[in-house]
Design a protein around this motif. Structure first.
Motif, PDB file in Angstrom:
ATOM      1  N   ASP A 114      39.736  41.017  36.320  1.00  0.00           N
ATOM      2  CA  ASP A 114      38.927  42.051  35.675  1.00  0.00           C
ATOM      3  C   ASP A 114      38.099  41.401  34.565  1.00  0.00           C
ATOM      4  O   ASP A 114      37.059  40.805  34.837  1.00  0.00           O
ATOM      5  CB  ASP A 114      39.851  43.163  35.162  1.00  0.00           C
ATOM      6  CG  ASP A 114      39.104  44.437  34.835  1.00  0.00           C
ATOM      7  OD1 ASP A 114      37.895  44.356  34.597  1.00  0.00           O
ATOM      8  OD2 ASP A 114      39.711  45.518  34.800  1.00  0.00           O
ATOM      9  N   ARG A 142      36.771  42.486  40.166  1.00  0.00           N
ATOM     10  CA  ARG A 142      35.775  43.410  39.631  1.00  0.00           C
ATOM     11  C   ARG A 142      34.529  42.577  39.329  1.00  0.00           C
ATOM     12  O   ARG A 142      34.604  41.604  38.578  1.00  0.00           O
ATOM     13  CB  ARG A 142      36.302  44.087  38.360  1.00  0.00           C
ATOM     14  CG  ARG A 142      35.677  45.471  38.153  1.00  0.00           C
ATOM     15  CD  ARG A 142      35.964  45.992  36.795  1.00  0.00           C
ATOM     16  NE  ARG A 142      37.286  46.544  36.545  1.00  0.00           N
ATOM     17  CZ  ARG A 142      37.661  47.797  36.811  1.00  0.00           C
ATOM     18  NH1 ARG A 142      36.841  48.611  37.401  1.00  0.00           N
ATOM     19  NH2 ARG A 142      38.882  48.215  36.497  1.00  0.00           N
ATOM     20  N   GLU A 163      35.573  52.002  36.496  1.00  0.00           N
ATOM     21  CA  GLU A 163      36.720  52.820  36.093  1.00  0.00           C
ATOM     22  C   GLU A 163      38.034  52.049  36.209  1.00  0.00           C
ATOM     23  O   GLU A 163      38.143  51.098  36.960  1.00  0.00           O
ATOM     24  CB  GLU A 163      36.835  54.069  36.974  1.00  0.00           C
ATOM     25  CG  GLU A 163      35.654  55.003  36.892  1.00  0.00           C
ATOM     26  CD  GLU A 163      34.719  54.813  38.073  1.00  0.00           C
ATOM     27  OE1 GLU A 163      34.487  53.652  38.487  1.00  0.00           O
ATOM     28  OE2 GLU A 163      34.222  55.833  38.574  1.00  0.00           O
ATOM     29  N   TYR A 164      39.032  52.555  35.489  1.00  0.00           N
ATOM     30  CA  TYR A 164      40.365  51.972  35.578  1.00  0.00           C
ATOM     31  C   TYR A 164      40.944  52.271  36.961  1.00  0.00           C
ATOM     32  O   TYR A 164      40.763  53.357  37.509  1.00  0.00           O
ATOM     33  CB  TYR A 164      41.259  52.552  34.480  1.00  0.00           C
ATOM     34  CG  TYR A 164      42.363  51.592  34.126  1.00  0.00           C
ATOM     35  CD1 TYR A 164      42.102  50.451  33.375  1.00  0.00           C
ATOM     36  CD2 TYR A 164      43.663  51.811  34.572  1.00  0.00           C
ATOM     37  CE1 TYR A 164      43.106  49.548  33.077  1.00  0.00           C
ATOM     38  CE2 TYR A 164      44.678  50.913  34.258  1.00  0.00           C
ATOM     39  CZ  TYR A 164      44.384  49.790  33.515  1.00  0.00           C
ATOM     40  OH  TYR A 164      45.380  48.902  33.230  1.00  0.00           O
ATOM     41  N   LEU A 165      41.634  51.301  37.518  1.00  0.00           N
ATOM     42  CA  LEU A 165      42.156  51.416  38.883  1.00  0.00           C
ATOM     43  C   LEU A 165      43.669  51.311  38.886  1.00  0.00           C
ATOM     44  O   LEU A 165      44.257  50.751  37.953  1.00  0.00           O
ATOM     45  CB  LEU A 165      41.555  50.298  39.752  1.00  0.00           C
ATOM     46  CG  LEU A 165      40.026  50.219  39.747  1.00  0.00           C
ATOM     47  CD1 LEU A 165      39.535  48.970  40.453  1.00  0.00           C
ATOM     48  CD2 LEU A 165      39.426  51.475  40.389  1.00  0.00           C
ATOM     49  N   LEU A 170      48.840  47.438  40.670  1.00  0.00           N
ATOM     50  CA  LEU A 170      48.087  47.778  39.449  1.00  0.00           C
ATOM     51  C   LEU A 170      48.676  49.038  38.845  1.00  0.00           C
ATOM     52  O   LEU A 170      48.825  50.042  39.551  1.00  0.00           O
ATOM     53  CB  LEU A 170      46.621  48.058  39.785  1.00  0.00           C
ATOM     54  CG  LEU A 170      45.808  46.900  40.327  1.00  0.00           C
ATOM     55  CD1 LEU A 170      44.490  47.400  40.907  1.00  0.00           C
ATOM     56  CD2 LEU A 170      45.544  45.905  39.209  1.00  0.00           C
ATOM     57  N   ASP A 171      48.984  48.990  37.562  1.00  0.00           N
ATOM     58  CA  ASP A 171      49.585  50.182  36.960  1.00  0.00           C
ATOM     59  C   ASP A 171      48.622  50.882  36.022  1.00  0.00           C
ATOM     60  O   ASP A 171      47.704  50.276  35.467  1.00  0.00           O
ATOM     61  CB  ASP A 171      50.864  49.827  36.189  1.00  0.00           C
ATOM     62  CG  ASP A 171      50.569  49.137  34.873  1.00  0.00           C
ATOM     63  OD1 ASP A 171      49.860  48.104  34.902  1.00  0.00           O
ATOM     64  OD2 ASP A 171      51.023  49.612  33.820  1.00  0.00           O
TER      65      ASP A 171
HETATM   66  O1  HPA Z   1      41.674  48.487  36.348  1.00  0.00           O
HETATM   67  C1  HPA Z   1      42.814  48.029  36.141  1.00  0.00           C
HETATM   68  N1  HPA Z   1      43.920  48.722  36.498  1.00  0.00           N
HETATM   69  C2  HPA Z   1      45.187  48.241  36.286  1.00  0.00           C
HETATM   70  N2  HPA Z   1      45.435  47.086  35.703  1.00  0.00           N
HETATM   71  C3  HPA Z   1      44.378  46.344  35.326  1.00  0.00           C
HETATM   72  N3  HPA Z   1      44.348  45.150  34.729  1.00  0.00           N
HETATM   73  C4  HPA Z   1      43.080  44.850  34.551  1.00  0.00           C
HETATM   74  N4  HPA Z   1      42.265  45.826  34.999  1.00  0.00           N
HETATM   75  C5  HPA Z   1      43.064  46.779  35.512  1.00  0.00           C
END
Ligand code: HPA
Ligand SMILES: O=P(O)(O)OC[C@H]1O[C@H](OP(=O)(O)OP(=O)(O)O)[C@H](O)[C@@H]1O
Length: 186
Positions: A114, A142, A163-165, A170-171
Motif C-alpha cells: 500500500d 495499490r 478506499e480501505y480494503l 487484510l483486516d
Molecule cells: O487497505 C488496507 N486494508 C487492510 N490492511 C491494509 N494495510 C495496508 N493497507 C490496507
C-alpha cells in the motif's frame, strides 16, 4: 460462520471475488516457483499477520507443483488495528539467522503493498543483513504515488482504488481477515 460474526455488514462492495483471488494466487505461486527453481539458495519470508492466509495459498500450490520450500514468517506491524499507517514499522526478526542472509536472494511476500512503508522497512533490514537482492511478491498492489520508491516484482492483483480494503488476511480494525474475497469497506 454467522454473517454477523464475520462482520460482513461492513462490506461496501466486493472488489475481487474469491475466484479472482484464487487465480491471483495461482499466478504468484507460478512466479515464485520460477524464482525458487532458477536461482540457488533463495530465502522466502512472509509478513504476519496479514499474509498468513496468502502464504498458505502459495505453500499449497508450491507443494502441488512438487516444490517443498520453507516460507519463513516475520511479524511486522504498522497499522495497529487502525486504518492509518504509522511511520514506525515494528519488525520482529530475532528468530532469523542473520549470517545466513549474506549474498542471498530474498523474496518478501505480503498480502498488500500500500504505502510501501512496511515492505520498504523490511527490504532495508534484509539489505543491512547482507542480502544480495530482494524481490517482492504481493497478492495485491495499490497503484498509487508513494513516498518511498518501491514496487512489486510480482502482484497478483492491482487496484487504483483508494478506499480501505479487507479480506483474505487484510483486516479492518482486527475484523474481516477471514473473508475469502477482497472487499471495499464502508
Ligand atoms: O487497505 C488496507 N486494508 C487492510 N490492511 C491494509 N494495510 C495496508 N493497507 C490496507
Ligand atoms: O504498504 P503498507 O502501507 O506498509 O501496508 C502494508 C502492510 O499493512 C498491513 O499490515 P499491518 O501493519 O496492518 O499488520 P497485520 O499484517 O498484522 O495486519 C499489511 O498486512 C501489510 O503488511
Amino acid at each position: 460462520m454467522d454473517v454477523r460474526e464475520n462482520h460482513e455488514e461492513l462490506v461496501e462492495e466486493v472488489l475481487f471475488t474469491e475466484k479472482q483471488v484464487q487465480q491471483a494466487a495461482d499466478r504468484c505461486a507460478e512466479w515464485l516457483r520460477g524464482i525458487i527453481q532458477n536461482q540457488s539458495c533463495v530465502l522466502v519470508f512472509y509478513m504476519l499477520e496479514g499474509c498468513r492466509r496468502f502464504a498458505e495459498m502459495l505453500n499449497h500450490r508450491l507443494l502441488r507443483a512438487g516444490v517443498d520450500k520453507e516460507l519463513i514468517p516475520i511479524r511486522t506491524s504498522s497499522y495497529n488495528e487502525t486504518t492509518q499507517c504509522s511511520e514506525v514499522v515494528k519488525i520482529e526478526d530475532d528468530h532469523i539467522q542473520k549470517d545466513q542472509l549474506q549474498g542471498r536472494t530474498i523474496v518478501l511476500i505480503d498480502d498488500i503493498l500500500d504505502t510501501g512503508g512496511t515492505m520498504n522497512s523490511v527490504r532495508k533490514r534484509m539489505l543491512e543483513y547482507g542480502a544480495d537482492k530482494v524481490q517482492i511478491c504481493v497478492l495485491l498492489e495499490r497503484e498509487i504515488e508513494r513516498k518511498v520508491n518501491i514496487k512489486a516484482d510480482m502482484a497478483g492483483l492491482k487496484t487504483q482504488r483508494a478506499e480501505y480494503l479487507a479480506g483474505v488476511g487484510l483486516d479492518y480494525k482486527g475484523m474481516l481477515r477471514e473473508l475469502p474475497y477482497i472487499a471495499v469497506i464502508e
